[in-house]
Design an enzyme around this catalytic site. Sequence first.
Site, PDB file in Angstrom:
ATOM      1  N   VAL A  83       0.984  -1.081   0.005  1.00 10.68           N
ATOM      2  CA  VAL A  83       0.118   0.156   0.007  1.00 10.68           C
ATOM      3  C   VAL A  83       0.936   1.148   0.004  1.00 10.68           C
ATOM      4  O   VAL A  83       1.719   1.188   0.792  1.00 10.68           O
ATOM      5  CB  VAL A  83      -0.959  -0.116   1.298  1.00 10.68           C
ATOM      6  CG1 VAL A  83      -1.645   1.512   1.322  1.00 10.68           C
ATOM      7  CG2 VAL A  83      -2.016  -1.318   1.118  1.00 10.68           C
ATOM      8  N   ARG A  89      -2.835   2.345   6.621  1.00 11.35           N
ATOM      9  CA  ARG A  89      -3.828   2.216   7.750  1.00 11.35           C
ATOM     10  C   ARG A  89      -5.065   2.876   7.467  1.00 11.35           C
ATOM     11  O   ARG A  89      -5.563   3.550   8.664  1.00 11.35           O
ATOM     12  CB  ARG A  89      -3.109   3.028   9.052  1.00 11.35           C
ATOM     13  CG  ARG A  89      -1.849   2.597   9.281  1.00 11.35           C
ATOM     14  CD  ARG A  89      -1.814   0.730   9.535  1.00 11.35           C
ATOM     15  NE  ARG A  89      -0.101   0.747   9.860  1.00 11.35           N
ATOM     16  CZ  ARG A  89       0.446  -0.016   9.035  1.00 11.35           C
ATOM     17  NH1 ARG A  89       0.303  -0.086   7.826  1.00 11.35           N
ATOM     18  NH2 ARG A  89       1.926  -0.225   9.565  1.00 11.35           N
ATOM     19  N   GLU A 118       6.370  -8.754   8.088  1.00  8.70           N
ATOM     20  CA  GLU A 118       6.270  -8.468   9.382  1.00  8.70           C
ATOM     21  C   GLU A 118       5.231  -9.463   9.980  1.00  8.70           C
ATOM     22  O   GLU A 118       4.037  -9.837   9.362  1.00  8.70           O
ATOM     23  CB  GLU A 118       5.849  -7.163   9.962  1.00  8.70           C
ATOM     24  CG  GLU A 118       6.726  -5.997   9.378  1.00  8.70           C
ATOM     25  CD  GLU A 118       6.265  -4.700   9.593  1.00  8.70           C
ATOM     26  OE1 GLU A 118       6.062  -4.331  10.698  1.00  8.70           O
ATOM     27  OE2 GLU A 118       5.864  -4.042   8.649  1.00  8.70           O
ATOM     28  N   TYR A 122      -0.524 -10.588   9.161  1.00  8.28           N
ATOM     29  CA  TYR A 122      -1.391 -11.404   8.613  1.00  8.28           C
ATOM     30  C   TYR A 122      -2.503 -12.370   9.394  1.00  8.28           C
ATOM     31  O   TYR A 122      -3.213 -13.131   8.702  1.00  8.28           O
ATOM     32  CB  TYR A 122      -0.916 -12.367   7.274  1.00  8.28           C
ATOM     33  CG  TYR A 122      -0.303 -11.476   6.249  1.00  8.28           C
ATOM     34  CD1 TYR A 122      -1.233 -11.028   5.398  1.00  8.28           C
ATOM     35  CD2 TYR A 122       1.092 -11.084   6.337  1.00  8.28           C
ATOM     36  CE1 TYR A 122      -0.784 -10.129   4.387  1.00  8.28           C
ATOM     37  CE2 TYR A 122       1.309 -10.171   5.329  1.00  8.28           C
ATOM     38  CZ  TYR A 122       0.612  -9.718   4.297  1.00  8.28           C
ATOM     39  OH  TYR A 122       1.077  -9.043   3.511  1.00  8.28           O
ATOM     40  N   PHE A 404       8.932 -15.973  -1.902  1.00  5.62           N
ATOM     41  CA  PHE A 404       8.098 -15.758  -3.307  1.00  5.62           C
ATOM     42  C   PHE A 404       7.505 -14.298  -3.114  1.00  5.62           C
ATOM     43  O   PHE A 404       7.149 -13.852  -1.928  1.00  5.62           O
ATOM     44  CB  PHE A 404       7.320 -16.580  -3.722  1.00  5.62           C
ATOM     45  CG  PHE A 404       6.113 -17.178  -2.667  1.00  5.62           C
ATOM     46  CD1 PHE A 404       5.002 -16.500  -2.439  1.00  5.62           C
ATOM     47  CD2 PHE A 404       6.453 -18.382  -1.951  1.00  5.62           C
ATOM     48  CE1 PHE A 404       3.959 -17.086  -1.633  1.00  5.62           C
ATOM     49  CE2 PHE A 404       5.438 -18.693  -0.996  1.00  5.62           C
ATOM     50  CZ  PHE A 404       4.217 -18.160  -0.790  1.00  5.62           C
TER      51      PHE A 404
HETATM   52  C1  COA Z   1       1.585  -3.738   5.579  1.00  9.01           C
HETATM   53  C2  COA Z   1       0.784  -2.848   4.666  1.00  9.01           C
HETATM   54  C3  COA Z   1       0.256  -3.582   3.278  1.00  9.01           C
HETATM   55  C4  COA Z   1      -0.792  -2.340   5.589  1.00  9.01           C
HETATM   56  O1  COA Z   1      -1.298  -1.801   4.526  1.00  9.01           O
HETATM   57  P1  COA Z   1      -2.517  -0.997   5.295  1.00  9.01           P
HETATM   58  O2  COA Z   1      -3.405  -0.683   4.024  1.00  9.01           O
HETATM   59  O3  COA Z   1      -1.932   0.132   5.901  1.00  9.01           O
HETATM   60  O4  COA Z   1      -3.288  -1.908   6.283  1.00  9.01           O
HETATM   61  P2  COA Z   1      -4.751  -1.786   6.875  1.00  9.01           P
HETATM   62  O5  COA Z   1      -5.309  -0.410   7.015  1.00  9.01           O
HETATM   63  O6  COA Z   1      -5.955  -2.551   5.823  1.00  9.01           O
HETATM   64  O7  COA Z   1      -4.936  -2.408   8.111  1.00  9.01           O
HETATM   65  C5  COA Z   1      -5.517  -3.821   8.484  1.00  9.01           C
HETATM   66  C6  COA Z   1      -5.102  -4.017   9.806  1.00  9.01           C
HETATM   67  O8  COA Z   1      -3.817  -4.486   9.782  1.00  9.01           O
HETATM   68  C7  COA Z   1      -3.099  -3.605  10.675  1.00  9.01           C
HETATM   69  N1  COA Z   1      -1.795  -3.469  10.154  1.00  9.01           N
HETATM   70  C8  COA Z   1      -1.365  -3.231   9.034  1.00  9.01           C
HETATM   71  N2  COA Z   1      -0.228  -3.286   8.869  1.00  9.01           N
HETATM   72  C9  COA Z   1       0.646  -3.548   9.877  1.00  9.01           C
HETATM   73  C10 COA Z   1       1.838  -3.692  10.381  1.00  9.01           C
HETATM   74  N3  COA Z   1       2.758  -3.497   9.631  1.00  9.01           N
HETATM   75  N4  COA Z   1       2.049  -4.284  11.400  1.00  9.01           N
HETATM   76  C11 COA Z   1       0.994  -4.467  12.467  1.00  9.01           C
HETATM   77  N5  COA Z   1      -0.436  -4.265  12.008  1.00  9.01           N
HETATM   78  C12 COA Z   1      -0.633  -3.847  10.841  1.00  9.01           C
HETATM   79  C13 COA Z   1      -3.732  -2.294  10.872  1.00  9.01           C
HETATM   80  O9  COA Z   1      -3.482  -1.884  12.070  1.00  9.01           O
HETATM   81  C14 COA Z   1      -5.367  -3.055  10.788  1.00  9.01           C
HETATM   82  O10 COA Z   1      -5.593  -3.341  12.142  1.00  9.01           O
HETATM   83  P3  COA Z   1      -7.053  -3.783  12.560  1.00  9.01           P
HETATM   84  O11 COA Z   1      -7.591  -4.909  12.022  1.00  9.01           O
HETATM   85  O12 COA Z   1      -7.109  -4.176  13.883  1.00  9.01           O
HETATM   86  O13 COA Z   1      -7.933  -2.413  12.003  1.00  9.01           O
HETATM   87  C15 COA Z   1       1.503  -1.513   4.434  1.00  9.01           C
HETATM   88  O14 COA Z   1       1.720  -0.906   5.512  1.00  9.01           O
HETATM   89  C16 COA Z   1       2.756  -1.658   3.484  1.00  9.01           C
HETATM   90  O15 COA Z   1       2.504  -1.881   2.156  1.00  9.01           O
HETATM   91  N6  COA Z   1       3.967  -1.786   4.105  1.00  9.01           N
HETATM   92  C17 COA Z   1       4.865  -2.061   3.605  1.00  9.01           C
HETATM   93  C18 COA Z   1       5.212  -3.243   2.342  1.00  9.01           C
HETATM   94  C19 COA Z   1       4.806  -4.597   3.113  1.00  9.01           C
HETATM   95  O16 COA Z   1       5.226  -4.645   4.251  1.00  9.01           O
HETATM   96  N7  COA Z   1       3.955  -5.500   2.471  1.00  9.01           N
HETATM   97  C20 COA Z   1       3.646  -6.714   2.939  1.00  9.01           C
HETATM   98  C21 COA Z   1       4.452  -7.575   2.357  1.00  9.01           C
HETATM   99  S1  COA Z   1       4.184  -9.227   2.865  1.00  9.01           S
END
Ligand code: COA
Length: 404
Positions: A83, A89, A118, A122, A404
């Site tokens: 994202v 968030r 992290e 998930y 992957f």
């Molecule tokens: C991780 C990432 C995809 C999260 O996307 P986001 O749109 O901010 O997430 P959302 O707003 O939909 O959050 C959904 C839930 O996950 C939680 N969450 C999201 N990212 C999180 C993180 N890094 N650590 C802990 N909790 C997290 C949110 O707090 C929210 O919690 P809730 O269900 O209690 O409300 C985004 O921050 C990102 O792109 N990070 C860098 C790349 C990455 O790590 N990608 C994942 C590859 S495996």
Amino acid sequence: MSFEVRPVTDNEEYKDAIQAIGQYFGMQLTDESVERFLKVLPHERMHAACEDGRIVGGAGAFSWDLSIPGGSLPTAGVSVVGVYPTHRRRGVLRAMMRAQLDDARERGEPLAALWASEETIYGRFGYGVAGWVGQLTIPREYSDFVRPFEREGEIRFVDGDEAFELFPPIWEAVRSERAGMYVRPDDWWRDRIIRDPEDRREGAGPKRFIVHEIDGRPEAYAIYRHKAGFEAGTSTGVTHVVEAMSATPVGTQNVWRYLLDIDWSATIEASLLPPDHPLFLLLATPRRGKYRMGDGLWLRLVDAGAALAARSYRDGDPVVLEVRDAFCDWNEGRWKVGGGSAERTKSKSDLRLDAEALGSAYLGGVTFAQLRNALRVEEVTKGAVARADALFRTDLHPWCPEIF
Ligand SMILES: CC(C)(COP(=O)(O)OP(=O)(O)OC[C@H]1O[C@@H](n2cnc3c(N)ncnc32)[C@H](O)[C@@H]1OP(=O)(O)O)[C@@H](O)C(=O)NCCC(=O)NCCS
């Protein structure tokens, strides 16, 4: 917040959706890399979150067959999830996970698997750690085997074309005895395993491909890199093992002896090794490798009924699992497992667990006793944890040897 999640429709959208994660790696996708990636991840498997016509996030899923105890199952291999920092968030990931899991269900994929950037992300979507992997950093002077070693067969270098011919059958042989490994399509082998772009070498040399053969029969292969270094006239070089695979003890032993003995190496590094890798018992002093273990493959049962029915079980008395699954509520309810089958039941529950715990237990990499001890499983009927473990037990730890 109003945004829409849907598969991308053209290459421009595809690029923007993948760039949502790519930018965190400092990457800039080119037309060429898009063309290459499309071979393993077509448009329809790349979801994008769009706001006012702009892409703010992306989530992809490879179409795979993943090895499970006793067989193989169609699986969504979840990857390139990101994202843009401008929209973090606000529920974008959650919406993409929703669309992706619904899509996997419609496609008839009973499982979804991923590597997590992290550990905290998930679980809320029903993914659980299904297998552990770790890194060994072996000082050359502590690389002896515990038993006398006698070389058997020959090792020779092969080029990429020959690697493409010889390596996949060995991978498949390992896959047939380990859960957690997917079938690598030809384009995956060519573009991700054999191809060796300079920007992926992290300061080391090019990939070297070797095969170990006995009477011309391939037993093992390895892919490795040299990272040369000298300090005060002494080698500080590293042999970085990208992948070493064999389904036979003789192949495993010979290929590792070769890797451990390469001159000018002070250290042999290998990551993504499962905790039951044969190397631990081959080495005289495995402790010196300072094994550092962490979560490997994460797994989610998209269709609990189909997934539970598809894997094999040991003999033993059936158990009734009461599954809670808020994110994929079609999985909720009681499942009777054992006696060679798994089906919905009205019988009273023996164990209560959520989707995350079920994902952890499914491949046999995490036991119900471990889950109970960590308060992830509630034992309703006394002795049910032991019964479930007797059914789900596997000989080898699940292993996914590639991120992957
Ligand atoms: C991780 C990432 C995809 C999260 O996307 P986001 O749109 O901010 O997430 P959302 O707003 O939909 O959050 C959904 C839930 O996950 C939680 N969450 C999201 N990212 C999180 C993180 N890094 N650590 C802990 N909790 C997290 C949110 O707090 C929210 O919690 P809730 O269900 O209690 O409300 C985004 O921050 C990102 O792109 N990070 C860098 C790349 C990455 O790590 N990608 C994942 C590859 S495996």
